[in-house]
Write an enzyme that holds these catalytic residues in place. Structure first.
Site, PDB file in Angstrom:
ATOM      1  N   GLY A  34       0.793  -1.227   0.000  1.00 37.43           N
ATOM      2  CA  GLY A  34       0.000   0.000   0.000  1.00 37.43           C
ATOM      3  C   GLY A  34       0.826   1.278   0.000  1.00 37.43           C
ATOM      4  CB  THR A  41       9.473  -0.638   8.391  1.00 41.67           C
ATOM      5  OG1 THR A  41       8.055  -0.692   8.558  1.00 41.67           O
ATOM      6  CG2 THR A  41      10.070   0.220   9.488  1.00 41.67           C
ATOM      7  CE  LYS A  51      21.672   1.657  10.308  1.00 40.76           C
ATOM      8  NZ  LYS A  51      20.554   1.012  10.983  1.00 40.76           N
ATOM      9  N   GLY A 176      14.146   4.568  26.174  1.00 41.97           N
ATOM     10  CA  GLY A 176      14.543   3.213  25.763  1.00 41.97           C
ATOM     11  C   GLY A 176      15.958   3.174  25.211  1.00 41.97           C
ATOM     12  CB  ILE A 180      15.207   2.463  17.689  1.00 48.49           C
ATOM     13  CG1 ILE A 180      14.809   1.422  16.636  1.00 48.49           C
ATOM     14  CG2 ILE A 180      14.698   3.850  17.304  1.00 48.49           C
ATOM     15  CD1 ILE A 180      13.318   1.328  16.361  1.00 48.49           C
ATOM     16  N   GLY A 268      10.423  -0.384  21.729  1.00 49.36           N
ATOM     17  CA  GLY A 268      10.095  -1.663  21.104  1.00 49.36           C
ATOM     18  C   GLY A 268       9.050  -1.535  20.016  1.00 49.36           C
ATOM     19  NE  ARG A 269       9.322  -1.767  14.077  1.00 46.94           N
ATOM     20  CZ  ARG A 269       8.822  -0.695  13.459  1.00 46.94           C
ATOM     21  NH1 ARG A 269       9.137   0.508  13.883  1.00 46.94           N
ATOM     22  NH2 ARG A 269       8.032  -0.820  12.418  1.00 46.94           N
ATOM     23  CG  HIS A 441      49.397  -7.644   9.343  1.00 48.89           C
ATOM     24  ND1 HIS A 441      48.905  -7.280  10.583  1.00 48.89           N
ATOM     25  CD2 HIS A 441      50.480  -6.864   9.113  1.00 48.89           C
ATOM     26  CE1 HIS A 441      49.671  -6.325  11.091  1.00 48.89           C
ATOM     27  NE2 HIS A 441      50.640  -6.050  10.214  1.00 48.89           N
TER      28      HIS A 441
HETATM   29  P1  NAI Z   1      14.312  -2.546  21.895  1.00 50.01           P
HETATM   30  O1  NAI Z   1      13.447  -3.661  22.319  1.00 50.01           O
HETATM   31  O2  NAI Z   1      15.634  -2.814  21.254  1.00 50.01           O
HETATM   32  O3  NAI Z   1      14.595  -1.594  23.152  1.00 50.01           O
HETATM   33  C1  NAI Z   1      13.556  -0.997  23.901  1.00 50.01           C
HETATM   34  C2  NAI Z   1      14.103  -0.488  25.226  1.00 50.01           C
HETATM   35  O4  NAI Z   1      13.116   0.299  25.864  1.00 50.01           O
HETATM   36  C3  NAI Z   1      14.460  -1.617  26.189  1.00 50.01           C
HETATM   37  O5  NAI Z   1      15.766  -1.416  26.651  1.00 50.01           O
HETATM   38  C4  NAI Z   1      13.407  -1.466  27.291  1.00 50.01           C
HETATM   39  O6  NAI Z   1      13.880  -1.890  28.550  1.00 50.01           O
HETATM   40  C5  NAI Z   1      13.118   0.039  27.254  1.00 50.01           C
HETATM   41  N1  NAI Z   1      11.829   0.436  27.843  1.00 50.01           N
HETATM   42  C6  NAI Z   1      10.626  -0.174  27.652  1.00 50.01           C
HETATM   43  N2  NAI Z   1       9.665   0.482  28.357  1.00 50.01           N
HETATM   44  C7  NAI Z   1      10.269   1.532  29.005  1.00 50.01           C
HETATM   45  C8  NAI Z   1       9.810   2.579  29.886  1.00 50.01           C
HETATM   46  N3  NAI Z   1       8.532   2.693  30.248  1.00 50.01           N
HETATM   47  N4  NAI Z   1      10.712   3.473  30.359  1.00 50.01           N
HETATM   48  C9  NAI Z   1      12.014   3.376  29.992  1.00 50.01           C
HETATM   49  N5  NAI Z   1      12.482   2.421  29.161  1.00 50.01           N
HETATM   50  C10 NAI Z   1      11.638   1.504  28.658  1.00 50.01           C
HETATM   51  O7  NAI Z   1      13.381  -1.657  20.945  1.00 50.01           O
HETATM   52  P2  NAI Z   1      13.698  -0.528  19.873  1.00 50.01           P
HETATM   53  O8  NAI Z   1      15.040   0.079  20.071  1.00 50.01           O
HETATM   54  O9  NAI Z   1      12.501   0.352  19.871  1.00 50.01           O
HETATM   55  O10 NAI Z   1      13.761  -1.338  18.516  1.00 50.01           O
HETATM   56  C11 NAI Z   1      12.599  -2.004  18.029  1.00 50.01           C
HETATM   57  C12 NAI Z   1      12.963  -3.182  17.166  1.00 50.01           C
HETATM   58  O11 NAI Z   1      13.578  -2.771  15.968  1.00 50.01           O
HETATM   59  C13 NAI Z   1      13.911  -4.125  17.863  1.00 50.01           C
HETATM   60  O12 NAI Z   1      13.443  -5.427  17.715  1.00 50.01           O
HETATM   61  C14 NAI Z   1      15.213  -3.935  17.135  1.00 50.01           C
HETATM   62  O13 NAI Z   1      15.974  -5.131  17.088  1.00 50.01           O
HETATM   63  C15 NAI Z   1      14.774  -3.496  15.750  1.00 50.01           C
HETATM   64  N6  NAI Z   1      15.795  -2.624  15.175  1.00 50.01           N
HETATM   65  C16 NAI Z   1      16.976  -3.173  14.770  1.00 50.01           C
HETATM   66  C17 NAI Z   1      17.983  -2.383  14.278  1.00 50.01           C
HETATM   67  C18 NAI Z   1      19.263  -3.016  13.898  1.00 50.01           C
HETATM   68  O14 NAI Z   1      19.316  -4.236  13.745  1.00 50.01           O
HETATM   69  N7  NAI Z   1      20.355  -2.256  13.758  1.00 50.01           N
HETATM   70  C19 NAI Z   1      17.835  -0.930  14.145  1.00 50.01           C
HETATM   71  C20 NAI Z   1      16.576  -0.467  14.648  1.00 50.01           C
HETATM   72  C21 NAI Z   1      15.605  -1.295  15.114  1.00 50.01           C
END
Ligand code: NAI
Length: 462
Positions: A34, A41, A51, A176, A180, A268-269, A441
Site C-alpha cells: 500500500g 519499513t 544508516k 529506551g 533504535i 520496542g515494536r 594483515h
Molecule cells: P528494543 O526492544 O531494542 O529496546 C527498547 C528499550 O526500551 C528496552 O531497553 C526497554 O527496557 C526500554 N523500555 C521499555 N519500556 C520503558 C519505559 N517505560 N521506560 C524506559 N524504558 C523503557 O526496541 P527498539 O530500540 O525500539 O527497537 C525495536 C525493534 O527494531 C527491535 O526489535 C530492534 O531489534 C529493531 N531494530 C533493529 C535495528 C538493527 O538491527 N540495527 C535498528 C533499529 C531497530
C-alpha cells in the site's frame, strides 16, 4: 482457478525476498503493498535512512575528532540540514527503485493497495479480489507506544519522525536504550543535540553480553550521551516549547522529569496485522500479537503463511529475509530452513556492536561449561592507525569440544567481522578452526582470529 500461485502481503525485506525467490523457483507471484514505494519499513523509514544519517554524522564527527591528528587542517564543515535530508531521501529512493527493478526482472506483479483476506485463498485489494494457492503475510511491525505517551511524530516521535525532524533539536530525551534509541541518539548527539537516554533496566541494550553493554555505555557517555538507568517513564507531555518526560527511579520510587525539544519513543515494536481480517479467519495468535506458525511458516489456516516481524523471533530485517527465502522454498516443494541459532545482531553506532549465538549470561544460566577468548582492538594495528582501537572481540567456545557457541564484538566494522563467525558456526567449527585460518594483515579481522587464539594457547598481540 487461482490468479497467482502465491500472493505475498507486504513488500518489506521479508515479503520482497519471498517474492523474488518464489518467482525464481517458477511460481507466478504478486505482492500487495500500500505504500507508494517498495521496501517496507526497513528501506523507507528504518534500516536504510538511519544508516545514511549515521554515515553523514559519523563523517562530521571524524572531522571534529580526528582530522587535525592526521594533519588535515581547516575549518570543520557545518551542517546543511535540508541537504543532509535530501541525501538520505536519495539513498532511500535508490534502494526502493532497485526493488521495483528486481520485481520487473523476476516478473513479480505489484498489486498497489492495502490487502485483506476475506476467505482462505483470497486477497482483496481495493475492489478487486485475487485468488492464490498460497498467501504469505509479511506485514511487519509498528512502533509500540507507551501508556501516558501520545506520539504526534513532530515533538514526541518514533524512529519514523526522528528521521524527518524539521530542525536539529537542542535537546532530546530518548525513551529506551535499545537499538533504535542508541542509533538515533548517536545521530543527534553528533549533530550537537544534548541527548539523554532514559532506560527502564539497569543496563543498556538488554539481552546483550554484559561486558559489551558496559563498554558500549562508557564509550557513548564519552561521546556526550547521558543515561538515566533504572527509570520507568510514566508520561511524556507536550509543552509550549517541547515536551516533558516524567519518570520514576526504581531504586527508591522517587519521581523526576526532563524537558526536551524532542522526545524519541524507542521502547520496542509490535506486529502489524490490523485490517487483514485474521480474527474472522480464525487465525491462531501467539504471544504479544504475533501470528502463530508451524515449522514451515504455515498459520493455523491451511495455505496461509506468515513470516518476519509478524511472527515470533527477533524483529530484524535479515531474519525476515531468511524466512522469506525459506517460505518460498517450502511453497515450491523444497526444504526451506532458517537456523535461528545463527542470526547476527548489529548496532550501527561508532564503534559498531555485533553479536551472534549465545552470551556468557545465557550459558551460565544453562550451567554449560564454556571458555572465553578475548582480544582488545588496542592490540590491532589497523584499528590503532585509524583511531578506532576501543572495544574488543569476545569469542565463546564449548569448554570440552571447542565448538564456537557465540561471539560478541564492539569495535570497528563489528557488523562485518561477525559474519566470519556466523559462517564458522554454520559449519560447526571450533575456535581452533578460526585460529588456524590465515587472516590478512593489517585488517580488523585479525582481532577475531586473535580472540580464537585466546581460546587456545593464547593471543599473540595481547
Ligand atoms: P528494543 O526492544 O531494542 O529496546 C527498547 C528499550 O526500551 C528496552 O531497553 C526497554 O527496557 C526500554 N523500555 C521499555 N519500556 C520503558 C519505559 N517505560 N521506560 C524506559 N524504558 C523503557 O526496541 P527498539 O530500540 O525500539 O527497537 C525495536 C525493534 O527494531 C527491535 O526489535 C530492534 O531489534 C529493531 N531494530 C533493529 C535495528 C538493527 O538491527 N540495527 C535498528 C533499529 C531497530
Amino acid at each position: 482457478m487461482a490468479d497467482f500461485d502465491t500472493i505475498i502481503i507486504g513488500a518489506g525485506p521479508g515479503g520482497y525476498v519471498a517474492a523474488i525467490r518464489a518467482a525464481q523457483l517458477g511460481q507466478s507471484v504478486a505482492v500487495v503493498e500500500g505504500r507508494d514505494t517498495l521496501g517496507g519499513t526497513c528501506l523507507n523509514v528504518g534500516c536504510i535512512p538511519s544508516k545514511a544519517m549515521l554515515h553523514a554524522t559519523h563523517m562530521l564527527h571524524e572531522t571534529h575528532e580526528n582530522f587535525e591528528k592526521m594533519g588535515l587542517m581547516g575549518a570543520a564543515p557545518t551542517v546543511d540540514w535540508a541537504k543532509m535530508q535530501a541525501y538520505k531521501a536519495d539513498v532511500v529512493t535508490g534502494n526502493t527503485k532497485g526493488i521495483e527493478f528486481l520485481f520487473k526482472k523476476n516478473k513479480v506483479t505489484w498489486l498497489k493497495g492495502w490487502a485483506s483476506i476475506p476467505a482462505p485463498g483470497q486477497v482483496k485489494v481495493g475492489d478487486d479480489t485475487h485468488r492464490a494457492k498460497n498467501i504469505v503475510i509479511a506485514t511487519g511491525s509498528e512502533a509500540s507506544s507507551l501508556q501516558g505517551v501520545t506520539i504526534d511524530e513532530e515533538t514526541v516521535v518514533t524512529s519514523t519522525g526522528a528521521l524527518t525532524l524539521k530542525a536539529i533539536p537542542k535537546t532530546m530525551v530518548v525513551i529506551g536504550a535499545g537499538v533504535i534509541g542508541l542509533e538515533m541518539g548517536s545521530v543527534y548527539a553528533r549533530l550537537g543535540t544534548q541527548v539523554t537516554v532514559v532506560e527502564y533496566l539497569d543496563a543498556i541494550t538488554p539481552g546483550m553480553d554484559a561486558e559489551v553493554a558496559k563498554t558500549f555505555q562508557r564509550i557513548l557517555t564519552k561521546q556526550g550521551l547521558k543515561f538515566v538507568l533504572g527509570a520507568a517513564v510514566q508520561s511524556a507531555t507536550k509543552t509550549a516549547t517541547g515536551a516533558t518526560v516524567a519518570y520514576k527511579l526504581k531504586k527508591n520510587d522517587s519521581e523526576a522529569s526532563l524537558n526536551a525539544d524532542i522526545v524519541l519513543v524507542a521502547t520496542g515494536r509490535k506486529p502489524y496485522t490490523s485490517g487483514l481480517g485474521l480474527e474472522a479467519l480464525g487465525v491462531e495468535m501467539g504471544p504479544r500479537g504475533t501470528i502463530k506458525t508451524d515449522a514451515h511458516f504455515q498459520t493455523s489456516v491451511p495455505g496461509l503463511y506468515a513470516i518476519g516481524d509478524a511472527i515470533a523471533g527477533p524483529m530484524l530485517a535479515h531474519k525476515a529475509e531468511d524466512e522469506g527465502m525459506a517460505v518460498a522454498e517450502v511453497l515450491s516443494g523444497k526444504h526451506g530452513h532458517v537456523n535461528y541459532g545463527v542470526i547476527p545482531g548489529v548496532i550501527y553506532t561508532t564503534p559498531e556492536v555485533a553479536n551472534v549465538g549465545q552470551t556468557e549470561e545465557q550459558l551460565k544460566a544453562e550451567g554449560r561449561a564454556y571458555k572465553v577468548g578475548k582480544f582488545p582492538f588496542m592490540g590491532n594495528a589497523r584499528a590503532k592507525a585509524v583511531f578506532q582501537a576501543e572495544g574488543f572481540v569476545k569469542l565463546i567456545a564449548d569448554a570440552t569440544t571447542d565448538r564456537i557457541l557465540g561471539c560478541h564484538i564492539i569495535g570497528p566494522a563489528a557488523g562485518d567481522l561477525i559474519h566470519e563467525v556466523c559462517v564458522a558456526m554454520e559449519f560447526g567449527a571450533s575456535a581452533q578452526d578460526l585460529a588456524l585460518t590465515c587472516h590478512a594483515h593489517p585488517t580488523y579481522s585479525e582481532a577475531v582470529r586473535e580472540a580464537a587464539l585466546a581460546c587456545g594457547d593464547g593471543a599473540i598481540h595481547a
